[in-house]
Design a protein around this motif. Structure first.
Motif, PDB file in Angstrom:
ATOM      1  N   GLU A 123       4.281  -6.371  -9.309  1.00  0.00           N
ATOM      2  CA  GLU A 123       3.611  -5.256  -8.633  1.00  0.00           C
ATOM      3  C   GLU A 123       4.206  -3.916  -9.071  1.00  0.00           C
ATOM      4  OE1 GLU A 123       3.576  -8.796  -5.722  1.00  0.00           O
ATOM      5  OE2 GLU A 123       5.035  -7.838  -7.068  1.00  0.00           O
ATOM      6  N   ASP A 145      -2.400  -6.354  -5.443  1.00  0.00           N
ATOM      7  CA  ASP A 145      -2.507  -7.797  -5.277  1.00  0.00           C
ATOM      8  C   ASP A 145      -2.046  -8.528  -6.528  1.00  0.00           C
ATOM      9  OD1 ASP A 145      -3.704  -7.579  -2.696  1.00  0.00           O
ATOM     10  OD2 ASP A 145      -5.606  -7.073  -3.662  1.00  0.00           O
ATOM     11  N   GLU A 151      -8.371   4.265  -3.366  1.00  0.00           N
ATOM     12  CA  GLU A 151      -9.464   4.659  -2.478  1.00  0.00           C
ATOM     13  C   GLU A 151     -10.704   5.064  -3.260  1.00  0.00           C
ATOM     14  OE1 GLU A 151      -8.347   7.681   0.270  1.00  0.00           O
ATOM     15  OE2 GLU A 151      -7.463   6.268   1.702  1.00  0.00           O
ATOM     16  N   SER A 211       6.312   3.264  -5.170  1.00  0.00           N
ATOM     17  CA  SER A 211       6.111   2.480  -3.958  1.00  0.00           C
ATOM     18  C   SER A 211       6.995   2.961  -2.811  1.00  0.00           C
ATOM     19  CB  SER A 211       6.392   1.001  -4.248  1.00  0.00           C
ATOM     20  OG  SER A 211       6.256   0.219  -3.094  1.00  0.00           O
ATOM     21  N   THR A 246      -4.381   1.722  -2.224  1.00  0.00           N
ATOM     22  CA  THR A 246      -4.614   1.025  -0.962  1.00  0.00           C
ATOM     23  C   THR A 246      -4.054  -0.389  -0.962  1.00  0.00           C
ATOM     24  OG1 THR A 246      -6.805   0.343  -1.751  1.00  0.00           O
ATOM     25  CG2 THR A 246      -6.663   2.380  -0.446  1.00  0.00           C
ATOM     26  N   ARG A 247      -4.041  -1.054  -2.124  1.00  0.00           N
ATOM     27  CA  ARG A 247      -3.538  -2.420  -2.208  1.00  0.00           C
ATOM     28  C   ARG A 247      -3.015  -2.699  -3.614  1.00  0.00           C
ATOM     29  NH1 ARG A 247      -5.058  -6.349   1.401  1.00  0.00           N
ATOM     30  NH2 ARG A 247      -4.921  -7.932  -0.240  1.00  0.00           N
ATOM     31  N   ALA A 260       0.851  -1.174   0.000  1.00  0.00           N
ATOM     32  CA  ALA A 260       0.000   0.000   0.000  1.00  0.00           C
ATOM     33  C   ALA A 260       0.892   1.231   0.000  1.00  0.00           C
ATOM     34  CB  ALA A 260      -0.916   0.026   1.218  1.00  0.00           C
ATOM     35  N   ARG A 270      -5.512  -1.294  -6.467  1.00  0.00           N
ATOM     36  CA  ARG A 270      -6.749  -0.755  -5.910  1.00  0.00           C
ATOM     37  C   ARG A 270      -6.490   0.621  -5.316  1.00  0.00           C
ATOM     38  NH1 ARG A 270      -9.833  -5.433  -5.881  1.00  0.00           N
ATOM     39  NH2 ARG A 270      -8.609  -7.372  -5.646  1.00  0.00           N
TER      40      ARG A 270
END
Length: 303
Positions: A75, A98, A111, A210, A95-96, A2, A109
């Motif tokens: 990622e 995956d 917000e 990141s 937020t994520r 995140a 993902r």
């Protein structure tokens, strides 16, 4: 994973005195495969070839693209691709992220969900290997780019080329691959490889996003051609200097001059050519004092 897009990060928190933060992994058995064939004399031979895998990237519930990639750092690739395509904006909060290895899919993902149907309808194929794709207007957003005037010492460029060309890599192991390296002054930090140079750049963009790494004092080094796509991505990432041992395209040079990016190519041994952003260069070393490139360390410059 995140992260918040647009944050700040101090390199000193992670940086060591020497060595890469991320380096190629030529010994990773997942990235290459041994294939048997015959050589020019008709004799059986076995060589390592690079693996190629599809990776489908989603932004929330919207499928964005399926990219062909070697499969490492999925990622980072997804984050960087979405950022470089303008689908992740400075105010977006991720937020994520995956990754499902079994179905080879990454879902990023945020917000607040956003819609990119209009942008998805307009695609431009790029000149990169593995047929890169740029969504929307390739020049959109460049008018707002303001690159740092950070000076670049020519001694840094020579040191970077010397170290990068001697770094064990998938290219040296199997060929048929491109490399891109994020550098700070005379130190290479993150070295990514992939079948398409655009993927390698996107992985670096995703890592920077990141880890919240500042771009204004960085140099991007690539083993491939200095095309319009490479110049646009570098500028959109906020990196003021793009260097390569390979050559240029006319549109790449034109865009670099337009946005004020320093563009350096044909870096081999004592030589290089700067076709844009000469004002950043500090010629602090005599090229004749630099060693010529040894044949065993030469990479093909046509990549």
């Amino acid at each position: 994973m995140a992260t918040r897009v647009g944050g700040s990060w101090q390199l000193s928190k992670l940086q060591k005195k020497s060595g890469y933060l991320i380096a190629p992994a030529p010994g990773n058995p997942r990235l290459t495969r041994a294939v048997t064939g015959t050589d020019h004399l008709g004799q059986q031979t076995e060589i390592a070839v690079v693996e190629e895998r599809p990776l489908t990237i989603y932004l929330n519930r919207q499928e964005i693209v399926t990219a062909m990639t070697i499969g490492d750092y999925p990622e980072y690739l997804a984050l960087g691709f979405l950022k470089n395509q303008g689908m992740l904006l400075p105010d977006d909060v991720v937020t994520r992220v995956d990754y499902d290895e079994e179905v080879e899919t990454v879902v990023v993902r945020t917000e607040i969900e956003t819609s990119h149907e209009e942008k998805l309808q307009k695609k431009t194929r790029t000149s990169g290997c593995a047929v890169g794709t740029v969504f929307g207007d390739m020049m959109a957003g460049l008018e707002n780019v303001s690159l740092s005037a950070t000076p670049v010492k020519t001694s840094w460029l020579y040191a970077l080329a010397h170290e990068i060309n001697r770094t064990p890599s998938l290219y040296l192991e199997a060929g048929a691959i491109h490399g891109t390296v994020l550098c700070h002054q005379d130190r290479p930090l993150v070295y990514m490889e992939d079948v398409g140079r655009h993927n390698a750049v996107d992985k670096i963009a995703g890592w920077m996003l990141s880890e919240r790494v500042e771009a204004a004092d960085k140099i991007l080094y690539t083993t491939g051609r200095l095309t319009s796509e490479m110049v646009i991505k570098t500028a959109m990432m906020g990196i003021p200097v793009l260097a390569s041992r390979s050559g240029f395209t006319a549109w790449g040079v034109e865009i670099a001059r337009q946005v004020g990016l320093t563009l350096i190519g044909r870096m081999r041994g004592q030589r290089f050519v700067c076709l844009a952003g000469e004002e950043r260069l500090l010629r602090d070393v005599d090229p004749k004092a630099m060693p010529e490139e040894e044949r065993k360390h030469r990479r093909k410059s046509a990549q």
